[in-house]
Design an enzyme around this catalytic site. Structure first.
Site, mmCIF file in Angstrom:
data_model
loop_
_atom_site.group_PDB
_atom_site.id
_atom_site.type_symbol
_atom_site.label_atom_id
_atom_site.label_comp_id
_atom_site.label_asym_id
_atom_site.label_seq_id
_atom_site.Cartn_x
_atom_site.Cartn_y
_atom_site.Cartn_z
ATOM 1 C CB SER A 95 -0.946 0.010 1.213
ATOM 2 O OG SER A 95 -0.235 0.316 2.388
ATOM 3 N N GLY A 96 0.197 2.404 -0.101
ATOM 4 C CA GLY A 96 0.862 3.689 0.077
ATOM 5 C C GLY A 96 2.108 3.911 -0.765
ATOM 6 N N GLY A 98 5.059 2.458 -0.738
ATOM 7 C CA GLY A 98 5.730 1.268 -1.268
ATOM 8 C C GLY A 98 5.087 0.796 -2.560
ATOM 9 C CE1 TYR A 273 5.841 6.234 11.183
ATOM 10 C CE2 TYR A 273 6.212 8.543 11.757
ATOM 11 C CZ TYR A 273 6.106 7.550 10.803
ATOM 12 O OH TYR A 273 6.270 7.857 9.475
HETATM 13 P P1 NDP Z 1 1.140 2.547 4.582
HETATM 14 O O1 NDP Z 1 0.502 2.124 5.842
HETATM 15 O O2 NDP Z 1 0.299 2.786 3.389
HETATM 16 O O3 NDP Z 1 2.251 1.499 4.172
HETATM 17 C C1 NDP Z 1 3.009 0.820 5.124
HETATM 18 C C2 NDP Z 1 3.315 -0.555 4.637
HETATM 19 O O4 NDP Z 1 4.076 -1.229 5.634
HETATM 20 C C3 NDP Z 1 2.085 -1.404 4.367
HETATM 21 O O5 NDP Z 1 2.276 -2.072 3.155
HETATM 22 C C4 NDP Z 1 2.087 -2.379 5.517
HETATM 23 O O6 NDP Z 1 1.544 -3.644 5.208
HETATM 24 C C5 NDP Z 1 3.570 -2.521 5.751
HETATM 25 N N1 NDP Z 1 3.853 -3.117 7.048
HETATM 26 C C6 NDP Z 1 3.444 -2.708 8.259
HETATM 27 N N2 NDP Z 1 3.868 -3.561 9.191
HETATM 28 C C7 NDP Z 1 4.563 -4.530 8.567
HETATM 29 C C8 NDP Z 1 5.217 -5.695 8.996
HETATM 30 N N3 NDP Z 1 5.239 -6.061 10.273
HETATM 31 N N4 NDP Z 1 5.838 -6.460 8.083
HETATM 32 C C9 NDP Z 1 5.804 -6.120 6.782
HETATM 33 N N5 NDP Z 1 5.186 -5.044 6.318
HETATM 34 C C10 NDP Z 1 4.569 -4.250 7.197
HETATM 35 O O7 NDP Z 1 1.995 3.861 4.943
HETATM 36 P P2 NDP Z 1 2.941 4.787 4.050
HETATM 37 O O8 NDP Z 1 2.972 4.337 2.664
HETATM 38 O O9 NDP Z 1 2.571 6.177 4.358
HETATM 39 O O10 NDP Z 1 4.353 4.528 4.736
HETATM 40 C C11 NDP Z 1 5.472 4.088 4.020
HETATM 41 C C12 NDP Z 1 6.721 4.733 4.586
HETATM 42 O O11 NDP Z 1 6.680 6.136 4.357
HETATM 43 C C13 NDP Z 1 6.912 4.553 6.085
HETATM 44 O O12 NDP Z 1 8.265 4.263 6.325
HETATM 45 C C14 NDP Z 1 6.551 5.915 6.664
HETATM 46 O O13 NDP Z 1 7.230 6.149 7.848
HETATM 47 C C15 NDP Z 1 7.060 6.802 5.550
HETATM 48 N N6 NDP Z 1 6.534 8.149 5.518
HETATM 49 C C16 NDP Z 1 5.193 8.375 5.312
HETATM 50 C C17 NDP Z 1 4.702 9.659 5.260
HETATM 51 C C18 NDP Z 1 3.279 9.949 5.082
HETATM 52 O O14 NDP Z 1 2.932 11.122 5.137
HETATM 53 N N7 NDP Z 1 2.415 8.957 4.847
HETATM 54 C C19 NDP Z 1 5.611 10.809 5.407
HETATM 55 C C20 NDP Z 1 6.993 10.445 5.633
HETATM 56 C C21 NDP Z 1 7.420 9.172 5.654
HETATM 57 P P3 NDP Z 1 -0.049 -3.927 5.173
HETATM 58 O O15 NDP Z 1 -0.510 -3.386 3.852
HETATM 59 O O16 NDP Z 1 -0.120 -5.397 5.253
HETATM 60 O O17 NDP Z 1 -0.637 -3.214 6.325
HETATM 61 MG MG1 PMR Z 2 2.148 17.495 10.874
HETATM 62 C C1 PMR Z 2 4.502 22.756 8.803
HETATM 63 C C2 PMR Z 2 4.424 21.728 8.074
HETATM 64 C C3 PMR Z 2 4.040 20.398 8.460
HETATM 65 C C4 PMR Z 2 4.394 19.275 7.776
HETATM 66 C C5 PMR Z 2 5.192 19.206 6.513
HETATM 67 C C6 PMR Z 2 3.850 18.151 8.476
HETATM 68 C C7 PMR Z 2 4.035 16.839 8.104
HETATM 69 N N1 PMR Z 2 3.157 18.614 9.581
HETATM 70 C C8 PMR Z 2 3.246 19.988 9.607
HETATM 71 C C9 PMR Z 2 2.701 20.834 10.565
HETATM 72 C C10 PMR Z 2 1.833 20.471 11.592
HETATM 73 N N2 PMR Z 2 1.441 19.216 11.857
HETATM 74 C C11 PMR Z 2 1.208 21.383 12.544
HETATM 75 C C12 PMR Z 2 1.406 22.859 12.539
HETATM 76 C C13 PMR Z 2 0.453 20.610 13.367
HETATM 77 C C14 PMR Z 2 -0.354 21.069 14.571
HETATM 78 C C15 PMR Z 2 -1.690 21.437 14.148
HETATM 79 C C16 PMR Z 2 0.583 19.242 12.933
HETATM 80 C C17 PMR Z 2 -0.059 18.169 13.522
HETATM 81 C C18 PMR Z 2 0.146 16.839 13.146
HETATM 82 C C19 PMR Z 2 -0.403 15.672 13.749
HETATM 83 C C20 PMR Z 2 -1.352 15.580 14.882
HETATM 84 N N3 PMR Z 2 0.995 16.453 12.102
HETATM 85 C C21 PMR Z 2 0.997 15.103 12.081
HETATM 86 C C22 PMR Z 2 0.166 14.606 13.063
HETATM 87 C C23 PMR Z 2 0.217 13.182 12.971
HETATM 88 O O1 PMR Z 2 -0.391 12.362 13.647
HETATM 89 C C24 PMR Z 2 1.238 12.818 11.931
HETATM 90 C C25 PMR Z 2 2.426 12.256 12.683
HETATM 91 O O2 PMR Z 2 3.086 12.931 13.394
HETATM 92 O O3 PMR Z 2 2.734 11.001 12.509
HETATM 93 C C26 PMR Z 2 3.881 10.588 13.251
HETATM 94 C C27 PMR Z 2 1.631 14.131 11.300
HETATM 95 C C28 PMR Z 2 2.447 14.463 10.221
HETATM 96 N N4 PMR Z 2 2.745 15.760 9.899
HETATM 97 C C29 PMR Z 2 3.536 15.762 8.773
HETATM 98 C C30 PMR Z 2 3.747 14.394 8.378
HETATM 99 C C31 PMR Z 2 4.566 13.958 7.197
HETATM 100 C C32 PMR Z 2 3.068 13.616 9.256
HETATM 101 C C33 PMR Z 2 3.003 12.113 9.118
HETATM 102 C C34 PMR Z 2 4.093 11.497 9.896
HETATM 103 C C35 PMR Z 2 5.202 10.822 9.168
HETATM 104 O O4 PMR Z 2 4.983 10.158 8.205
HETATM 105 O O5 PMR Z 2 6.331 10.875 9.626
#
Ligand code: NDP
Ligand code: PMR
Ligand code: LMG
Length: 398
Positions: A95-96, A98, A273
């Site tokens: 998903s996502g 990947g 996380y």
């Molecule tokens: P998704 O949940 O869509 O994808 C995560 C994937 O990881 C799924 O395919 C899930 O499998 C798999 N997974 C979870 N647990 C296991 C396990 N135990 N063994 C094997 N596979 C597993 O999330 P994202 O695509 O958003 O996340 C992908 C990466 O991107 C992560 O490393 C995340 O930290 C990073 N990332 C995401 C951001 C975002 O905004 N979404 C921002 C920055 C980084 P299954 O489908 O079976 O659940």
């Molecule tokens: Mg965030 C200013 C820019 C910015 C960006 C690029 C992200 C990315 N976030 C931003 C701002 C804020 N966030 C602000 C101002 C808030 C307070 C209102 C806020 C809140 C927030 C929450 C509650 N944001 C989140 C959460 C989550 O639960 C997500 C998280 O932290 O997961 C660990 C998240 C995220 N913000 C992002 C990104 C990329 C996430 C997803 C986390 C990740 O993939 O690492």
């Protein structure tokens, strides 16, 4: 972009002004994008004429793999014929990010994607709906929450006889509202156990195979994130990442010996996380320091942008899932689609201009890549070394 963001800032958080030095930019850049990096990204195509850059270009036809640099059209046609398909393992490709990356790479016809997934049927269905053709992928079972499964996966992969050219550690879990910790098969807190320790063992066991690959550019990529970097606004939203002195990790991340958190504190799923993402970024750099010179492998991490619609937020409350995408789209402007993020990660896998090792890549608003700055903790070499050594013990490598 910095100006847009300034309107969102509380007065307590300072924003850099034009004309400040790079040193001050380092700890104040917004969304992980500093002005100096932005400029670098804008001129990166110019580097193609640069001697250092040319030296690092992979030899042979790999330079024909993407359409983003002028070098591509200059590849001799006869060289193109001799390059075999690259083999890339992507964890969590069901998903996502990947899945989108698997699709982007498969569509080039130049990659065979090994989708390392815990749910075979889900992965198979995902390939169908993404339209990935059969000859371009193989699904193999991998559950990162079990070290036994990691070892089994490596064994199965090695038996397949396929060379390994690129490994992408992408899978992750995020448990933001869990009140109590849950654990992997070996009893490690689930987020750090899956996102860091599972990938740590996997990449250590696959390193030898990568080393032996004859592919022109071998890479090991570990997906990081902005939220683990406290030099950004996103990284300052509580709870903040902090590995402390690693005492919880030393204790095995379980409630019996110590604490399920790396820093030894109370369980907090969102922090776990973010901590795991710091581990991912530290691990990439430690790999680089230990193995880049000897093996020629490119080690890299990245923040692909905020992909607010993925399954990562499946455990969050429905209201969050509803509001988070418009918040990122219209307020922070950090939003990217799964498709765009997939193209970005695919670039880190195969683009000939991204062969530099030890880099944390990000993209600016024009979708140009640049080398981003990691936070103080996420670039702490001493912490990276200790994390490596403790992790080795926990996964049974030392
Ligand atoms: P998704 O949940 O869509 O994808 C995560 C994937 O990881 C799924 O395919 C899930 O499998 C798999 N997974 C979870 N647990 C296991 C396990 N135990 N063994 C094997 N596979 C597993 O999330 P994202 O695509 O958003 O996340 C992908 C990466 O991107 C992560 O490393 C995340 O930290 C990073 N990332 C995401 C951001 C975002 O905004 N979404 C921002 C920055 C980084 P299954 O489908 O079976 O659940
Ligand atoms: Mg965030 C200013 C820019 C910015 C960006 C690029 C992200 C990315 N976030 C931003 C701002 C804020 N966030 C602000 C101002 C808030 C307070 C209102 C806020 C809140 C927030 C929450 C509650 N944001 C989140 C959460 C989550 O639960 C997500 C998280 O932290 O997961 C660990 C998240 C995220 N913000 C992002 C990104 C990329 C996430 C997803 C986390 C990740 O993939 O690492
Ligand atoms: C923790 O809380 C939980 O404790 C933890 O369990 C875990 O869930 C973790 O990271 C996950 O979150 C974090 C908490 C503290 O943040 C929130 O609860 C804020 C919820 C925000 C959810 C984002 C989506 C909301 C979208 C609303 C907008 C809809 C868009 C439609 C268009 C609207 C048009 C106007 O967070 C804080 O304490 C905040 C402190 C943040 C520090 C950074 C300071 C930046 C503040 C700048 C203000 C920006 C204005 C944005 C407005 C957003 C409004 C919520």
């Amino acid at each position: 972009m910095a100006l847009q963001a300034a309107s969102l800032l509380p007065s307590a958080i300072s924003i850099h002004k034009e004309g400040k030095s790079n040193a001050s930019l380092k700890e104040t850049s917004l969304f992980g994008v500093s002005a100096s990096d932005y400029l670098k990204a804008e001129i990166s195509p110019l580097l193609i004429g640069n001697k250092e850059f040319r030296r690092k270009l992979p030899v042979g036809p790999i330079i024909a793999q993407t359409a983003t640099t002028p070098a591509i059209s200059q590849a001799p046609p006869e060289a193109k014929k001799t390059l075999r398909k690259g083999n890339v393992i992507i964890t969590g490709a069901s998903s996502g990010l990947g899945l989108a990356t698997a699709k982007a790479l498969a569509e080039t016809g130049k990659w065979h994607v090994i989708m390392a997934c815990r749910n075979f049927l889900k992965a198979e269905r995902a390939t169908k709906s993404a339209g990935i053709s059969k000859e371009n992928y193989t699904i193999m079972h991998l559950d990162l929450a079990s070290l036994e499964s990691v070892r089994q996966f490596v064994d199965n992969f090695q038996r397949s006889g396929r060379p390994l050219d690129v490994l992408v550690c992408n899978a992750a879990v995020y448990l933001p509202i869990a009140k109590e910790p849950t654990f992997t098969a070996e009893g490690f807190e689930l987020s750090v156990g899956t996102n860091h320790l599972g990938h740590f063992l996997l990449s250590r066991l696959l390193l030898e195979g990568l080393k032996q690959s004859d592919y022109p550019s071998k890479r090991l990529i570990i997906v990081g994130s902005i939220t683990g970097n406290t030099n950004t606004l996103a990284g300052n939203v509580p709870p903040k990442a902090n590995l402390g002195d690693l005492r919880g990790l030393v204790g095995g991340l379980n409630v019996l010996n110590s604490s399920p958190m790396i820093d030894g504190g109370e369980f907090d799923g969102a922090k776990a996380y973010k901590d795991s993402k710091v581990c991912n970024m530290l691990t990439m750099q430690e790999f680089h320091r230990r193995f880049h010179e000897e093996t020629g492998i490119t080690f890299a991490s990245l923040y692909p942008g905020c992909i607010a619609t993925t399954g990562l937020f499946r455990e969050h409350i429905p209201l969050f899932r509803l509001l988070f995408p418009p918040f990122q789209k219209y307020i922070t402007k950090g939003y990217v689609s799964e498709e765009e993020a997939g193209k970005r990660l695919a670039q880190v896998v195969s683009d000939p201009s991204l062969t530099k090792s030890g880099v944390y890549w990000s993209w600016n608003n024009n979708s140009a890549s640049f080398e981003n700055q990691l936070s103080k903790e996420a670039s702490d070499a001493e912490k990276a070394r200790r994390l490596w050594e403790i992790s080795e013990k926990l996964v049974g490598l030392a």
